[in-house]
Design a protein around this motif. Structure first.
Motif, PDB file in Angstrom:
ATOM      1  N   LYS A 123       0.854  -1.197   0.000  1.00  0.00           N
ATOM      2  CA  LYS A 123       0.000   0.000   0.000  1.00  0.00           C
ATOM      3  C   LYS A 123       0.884   1.239   0.000  1.00  0.00           C
ATOM      4  O   LYS A 123       2.075   1.162   0.282  1.00  0.00           O
ATOM      5  CB  LYS A 123      -0.894   0.031   1.253  1.00  0.00           C
ATOM      6  CG  LYS A 123      -1.712  -1.229   1.464  1.00  0.00           C
ATOM      7  CD  LYS A 123      -2.827  -1.349   0.459  1.00  0.00           C
ATOM      8  CE  LYS A 123      -3.606  -2.639   0.656  1.00  0.00           C
ATOM      9  NZ  LYS A 123      -4.554  -2.912  -0.440  1.00  0.00           N
ATOM     10  N   THR A 128      -0.971   3.092   4.511  1.00  0.00           N
ATOM     11  CA  THR A 128      -0.435   2.227   5.566  1.00  0.00           C
ATOM     12  C   THR A 128      -0.566   2.891   6.932  1.00  0.00           C
ATOM     13  O   THR A 128      -0.962   2.262   7.912  1.00  0.00           O
ATOM     14  CB  THR A 128       1.056   1.905   5.276  1.00  0.00           C
ATOM     15  OG1 THR A 128       1.130   1.281   4.006  1.00  0.00           O
ATOM     16  CG2 THR A 128       1.650   1.007   6.331  1.00  0.00           C
ATOM     17  N   LYS A 131      -4.174   2.790   8.090  1.00  0.00           N
ATOM     18  CA  LYS A 131      -4.566   1.448   8.559  1.00  0.00           C
ATOM     19  C   LYS A 131      -3.939   1.177   9.935  1.00  0.00           C
ATOM     20  O   LYS A 131      -4.597   0.670  10.850  1.00  0.00           O
ATOM     21  CB  LYS A 131      -4.096   0.377   7.558  1.00  0.00           C
ATOM     22  CG  LYS A 131      -4.900   0.337   6.270  1.00  0.00           C
ATOM     23  CD  LYS A 131      -4.190  -0.499   5.208  1.00  0.00           C
ATOM     24  CE  LYS A 131      -4.945  -0.459   3.890  1.00  0.00           C
ATOM     25  NZ  LYS A 131      -6.127  -1.328   3.885  1.00  0.00           N
ATOM     26  N   LEU A 291      -3.200  -6.388   8.551  1.00  0.00           N
ATOM     27  CA  LEU A 291      -3.229  -4.930   8.392  1.00  0.00           C
ATOM     28  C   LEU A 291      -3.653  -4.517   6.986  1.00  0.00           C
ATOM     29  O   LEU A 291      -4.346  -3.514   6.795  1.00  0.00           O
ATOM     30  CB  LEU A 291      -1.845  -4.336   8.710  1.00  0.00           C
ATOM     31  CG  LEU A 291      -1.420  -4.307  10.181  1.00  0.00           C
ATOM     32  CD1 LEU A 291       0.014  -3.806  10.299  1.00  0.00           C
ATOM     33  CD2 LEU A 291      -2.342  -3.417  11.000  1.00  0.00           C
ATOM     34  N   LEU A 294      -7.408  -4.057   6.603  1.00  0.00           N
ATOM     35  CA  LEU A 294      -8.130  -3.070   7.422  1.00  0.00           C
ATOM     36  C   LEU A 294      -8.510  -1.854   6.582  1.00  0.00           C
ATOM     37  O   LEU A 294      -7.796  -1.483   5.648  1.00  0.00           O
ATOM     38  CB  LEU A 294      -7.241  -2.607   8.582  1.00  0.00           C
ATOM     39  CG  LEU A 294      -7.026  -3.582   9.737  1.00  0.00           C
ATOM     40  CD1 LEU A 294      -6.143  -2.920  10.795  1.00  0.00           C
ATOM     41  CD2 LEU A 294      -8.347  -4.006  10.354  1.00  0.00           C
ATOM     42  N   GLU A 296      -8.890   2.176   5.782  1.00  0.00           N
ATOM     43  CA  GLU A 296      -8.047   3.328   6.136  1.00  0.00           C
ATOM     44  C   GLU A 296      -8.816   4.219   7.100  1.00  0.00           C
ATOM     45  O   GLU A 296      -9.925   4.640   6.797  1.00  0.00           O
ATOM     46  CB  GLU A 296      -7.681   4.113   4.866  1.00  0.00           C
ATOM     47  CG  GLU A 296      -6.769   3.330   3.949  1.00  0.00           C
ATOM     48  CD  GLU A 296      -6.472   4.076   2.652  1.00  0.00           C
ATOM     49  OE1 GLU A 296      -6.553   5.315   2.647  1.00  0.00           O
ATOM     50  OE2 GLU A 296      -6.178   3.396   1.657  1.00  0.00           O
ATOM     51  N   ASP A 297      -8.235   4.460   8.244  1.00  0.00           N
ATOM     52  CA  ASP A 297      -8.876   5.287   9.266  1.00  0.00           C
ATOM     53  C   ASP A 297      -8.292   6.708   9.180  1.00  0.00           C
ATOM     54  O   ASP A 297      -7.385   6.975   8.393  1.00  0.00           O
ATOM     55  CB  ASP A 297      -8.611   4.651  10.646  1.00  0.00           C
ATOM     56  CG  ASP A 297      -9.707   4.981  11.639  1.00  0.00           C
ATOM     57  OD1 ASP A 297     -10.362   6.019  11.459  1.00  0.00           O
ATOM     58  OD2 ASP A 297      -9.896   4.210  12.595  1.00  0.00           O
TER      59      ASP A 297
END
Ligand code: SF4
Length: 485
Positions: A123, A128, A131, A291, A294, A296-297
């Motif tokens: 990514k 990254t 996440k 990971l 997941l 992306e936050d």
């Protein structure tokens, strides 16, 4: 050349390279004696103990031969003494703190670790980080920060120190400390690598320490920020915040344990725990999390204003110290603006030993070098001792290829060549917008509101600089050595 792949993890480099010192190291339960011959380390097998299964290749007289390049290439090396410290900085320790409701956990991530994780996940570095931030917050971490602002402060302090020392040396209104010099010429050595600083303190002591910049590393600076102004803003006592960093090497755990990096007065560690990049991947795996899968936050913006948090880079996989100090020195000392982009470097003995020269009107005014890996550090040390060192500044890093190749980074998979992985890491690391440290708006805010002074001012020196200790060669027991750190 001996092939130590797999079973043997060599220990503290300083023990290996102590001139004329025979020492004992523990390798997977077996004891080996070492001594030095012509820049090479000879390891002599001394005693077998149960559980040691490695067959050591033999040289003449039954010795095992490892070149300095081989054994000093691993920044993950630890002595049994240092293991005492490392046990207290682990994923288990972090999990315990996360389970304690009276403790707030804050994590700071290095750009080198993000580059390693982003190559692993396939990514972008930004994706990254988003996440990883979401993952860590899901475990109970209060805020996930990066070390861009602290790297910028570290770069500014290093460059300002250089300029001040140069001016003091040349009688140009210098307010800097008495310069470390030889042959009447200034020499400043980088300070951000604890592997190198540890080696200098234990092996070269007072002869070399005055040359090392006193500027704190990015990890030490973010520790000071977290346990200082951030705790104040959050209204939490520093002792109630557990600060964990994610770094590319094990040596950063040792740096975090230095007595110099505690909060003024309270003596609370500014960084309580360091996890390597690989340990973070293990943490995700322990929790059953992939990971890469997941979402992306958001990125935490706790140190920043309302603007969206972004990652910014600066040329140089080890922080870009040489690049920045040369630029600032050229401008401040000679009024000379260097063109944007990476400075041209000339390779010397090998790709890890390079130099760049600033000439003005045909006259050489500054000569800088970067020396990575102990083989090249040894060369610079020899030059300093023989008064033949021609450099004004040397960016010294313990790991060959620098921090992107730290001993805590995620290892190549399968038959992937190390060079191929490093190329990918370098590409990811620099795949963010570049910004000079002085144009980072957060830097202004921190100098104004926290430091209360400009770079290398008295206030900045008390908060953003450190000191070194001549630790000499030691045969102290493990606990005593641990206290030294
Ligand atoms: S070169 Fe970088 S990664 Fe290697 S020991 Fe030094 S600080 Fe750690």
């Amino acid at each position: 050349m001996a092939n130590f792949s797999g079973a043997i993890k060599l220990t503290d480099l300083n023990d290996f390279i102590a001139p004329s010192q025979a020492c004992t190291v523990a390798l997977n339960g077996s004891k080996l004696e070492t001594n030095i011959q012509d820049g090479e380390v000879l390891l002599h097998k001394r005693a077998e103990v149960p559980g040691f299964s490695q067959t050591l290749p033999s040289g003449p007289n039954g010795s095992v031969k490892v070149t300095l390049h081989d054994c000093l290439a691993c920044s993950g090396c630890v002595t049994s003494a240092e293991t005492v410290l490392l046990e207290h900085q682990s994923t288990e320790e972090l999990s315990e703190r996360l389970a304690d409701p009276s403790i707030s956990v804050i994590v700071s991530v290095s750009p080198q670790s993000l580059a390693s994780l982003s190559v692993e996940l396939g990514k972008t570095i930004e994706a990254t980080f988003k996440k990883l931030s979401g993952f860590l917050r899901s475990l109970g971490v209060l805020y996930v920060l990066d070390t861009v602002d602290s790297r910028d402060l570290s770069l500014l302090e290093t460059a300002s120190e250089f300029v001040a020392r140069y001016r003091a040396q040349h009688g140009q209104n210098g307010s800097g400390k008495p310069p470390a010099k030889r042959h009447g010429q200034l020499l400043q050595l980088a300070s951000a690598c604890p592997g190198w600083v540890c080696y200098a303190e234990k092996t070269h002591g007072d002869y070399i320490l005055p040359y090392i910049s006193t500027a704190k590393s990015p990890q030490a600076v973010i520790g000071s920020i977290v346990k200082g102004p951030l705790c104040k803003r959050l209204g939490i006592q520093p002792g109630k915040v557990y600060h964990c960093t994610i770094m590319p090497c094990y040596d950063k755990k040792l740096e975090a344990s230095r007595e110099d990096f505690t909060t003024p007065g309270e003596q609370v560690p500014e960084t309580d725990c360091v996890l390597t990049t690989e340990e973070v991947l293990q943490l995700a795996s322990q929790k059953g999390i992939d990971l890469a899968l997941l979402p992306e936050d958001h990125l935490d913006n706790v140190l920043h204003s309302a603007e969206e948090k972004r990652l910014y880079g600066w040329p140089g996989g080890s922080g870009g110290y040489l690049q920045f100090v040369m630029r600032v020195a050229a401008q401040e000392l000679f009024g000379h603006s260097l063109p944007p982009g990476s400075l041209p470097m000339r390779t010397l003995r090998n790709a890890d030993f390079q130099e760049t020269v600033l000439e003005i009107d045909g006259r050489e005014v500054l000569r800088f070098a970067q020396a990575y890996g102990f083989r090249n550090i040894q060369t610079v040390m020899r030059q300093v001792k023989q008064n033949t060192c021609r450099y004004h500044y040397v960016e010294i890093m313990a790991c060959p290829s620098g921090c992107l190749n730290g001993g805590g980074q995620i290892k190549p998979h399968g038959d992937q060549a190390v060079g191929e992985l490093l190329h990918a890491l370098d590409k990811q690391y620099h795949d963010v917008p570049m910004r000079t440290p002085s144009s980072n708006p957060m830097v202004d805010v921190l100098y104004r509101d926290w430091v209360g002074g400009f770079p290398y001012s008295e206030a900045a020196q008390s908060l953003l600089h450190t000191q070194y200790h001549n630790r000499g060669q030691t045969s102290k027991p493990a606990q005593a050595i641990a206290r030294d750190w």
